[in-house]
Design a protein around this motif. Structure first.
Motif, PDB file in Angstrom:
ATOM      1  N   ALA A  62       0.852  -1.184   0.000  1.00 55.45           N
ATOM      2  CA  ALA A  62       0.000   0.000   0.000  1.00 55.45           C
ATOM      3  C   ALA A  62       0.893   1.241   0.000  1.00 55.45           C
ATOM      4  O   ALA A  62       1.862   1.301   0.761  1.00 55.45           O
ATOM      5  CB  ALA A  62      -0.908   0.005   1.218  1.00 55.45           C
ATOM      6  N   ALA A  72       2.079   4.947   0.953  1.00 50.47           N
ATOM      7  CA  ALA A  72       1.916   5.744   2.164  1.00 50.47           C
ATOM      8  C   ALA A  72       2.845   6.944   2.135  1.00 50.47           C
ATOM      9  O   ALA A  72       3.784   6.989   1.342  1.00 50.47           O
ATOM     10  CB  ALA A  72       2.190   4.886   3.393  1.00 50.47           C
ATOM     11  N   VAL A 105      -1.547   5.957   5.133  1.00 47.31           N
ATOM     12  CA  VAL A 105      -1.871   5.289   3.877  1.00 47.31           C
ATOM     13  C   VAL A 105      -2.531   6.323   2.972  1.00 47.31           C
ATOM     14  O   VAL A 105      -3.477   7.004   3.376  1.00 47.31           O
ATOM     15  CB  VAL A 105      -2.799   4.082   4.117  1.00 47.31           C
ATOM     16  N   SER A 119      -5.713   6.499   9.890  1.00 45.28           N
ATOM     17  CA  SER A 119      -4.814   5.703   9.062  1.00 45.28           C
ATOM     18  C   SER A 119      -3.349   6.053   9.292  1.00 45.28           C
ATOM     19  O   SER A 119      -2.516   5.751   8.478  1.00 45.28           O
ATOM     20  CB  SER A 119      -5.177   5.881   7.585  1.00 45.28           C
TER      21      SER A 119
END
Length: 154
Positions: A4, A6, A20, A50
């Motif tokens: 992911a 980030a 993220v 997040s």
């Protein structure tokens, strides 16, 4: 490896706090007509925070873009231990309580057995959370935005 994108929000000593930048998951049709909106359920009780801390092995600085890397098996293992263990031990406790009840108050004994199973699952999960070996299998690592996540086998 699950990845992911980030962004580094802040860095302190050997920890980097990252956010993220893109929501991952589902088929990507959440907001299209006919889409099931399954990813919206994650925001049912408000948007999640997040930002979280990750071990800084790259020497990143605030504003750097990175890739978060999670081993493929980690989410399933964590879910099975967190939820699956509780369900299994609750059912086993209820069955044991029902068996021990004999002829009277089977429901009360089953409820007590189910509560005992849940309590045991809670204790086991707390013990696992303190285990370095267990936490090591669930570790999130970082890679440079243009780099690749290194595969770690456990």
């Amino acid at each position: 490896m699950i990845e992911a994108p980030a962004e580094v929000v802040r860095v302190e000593r050997d920890r980097a706090w990252v956010r993220v930048t893109e929501r991952q998951g589902g088929c990507g049709r959440c907001d299209e007509p006919g889409g099931c909106r399954s990813m919206r359920i994650t925001e049912a009780f408000g948007p999640s925070d997040s930002v979280f801390a990750v071990q800084d092995t790259l020497g990143v600085q605030q504003g750097d873009r990175v890739r978060l890397c999670i081993p493929e098996h980690a989410p399933l293992r964590a879910a099975m231990m967190s939820y699956g263990l509780g369900v299994v031990l609750m059912l086993l406790g209820a069955a044991l309580g029902n068996q021990l009840a004999g002829t009277g108050n089977a429901d009360v004994h089953a409820a007590v057995g189910a509560a005992g199973g849940l309590l045991l699952a809670y204790v086991l999960n707390r013990t696992l959370a303190r285990s370095r070996r267990w936490r090591g299998m669930l570790t999130v690592s970082m890679a440079r935005e243009t780099g690749e996540c290194l595969s770690t086998r456990s």
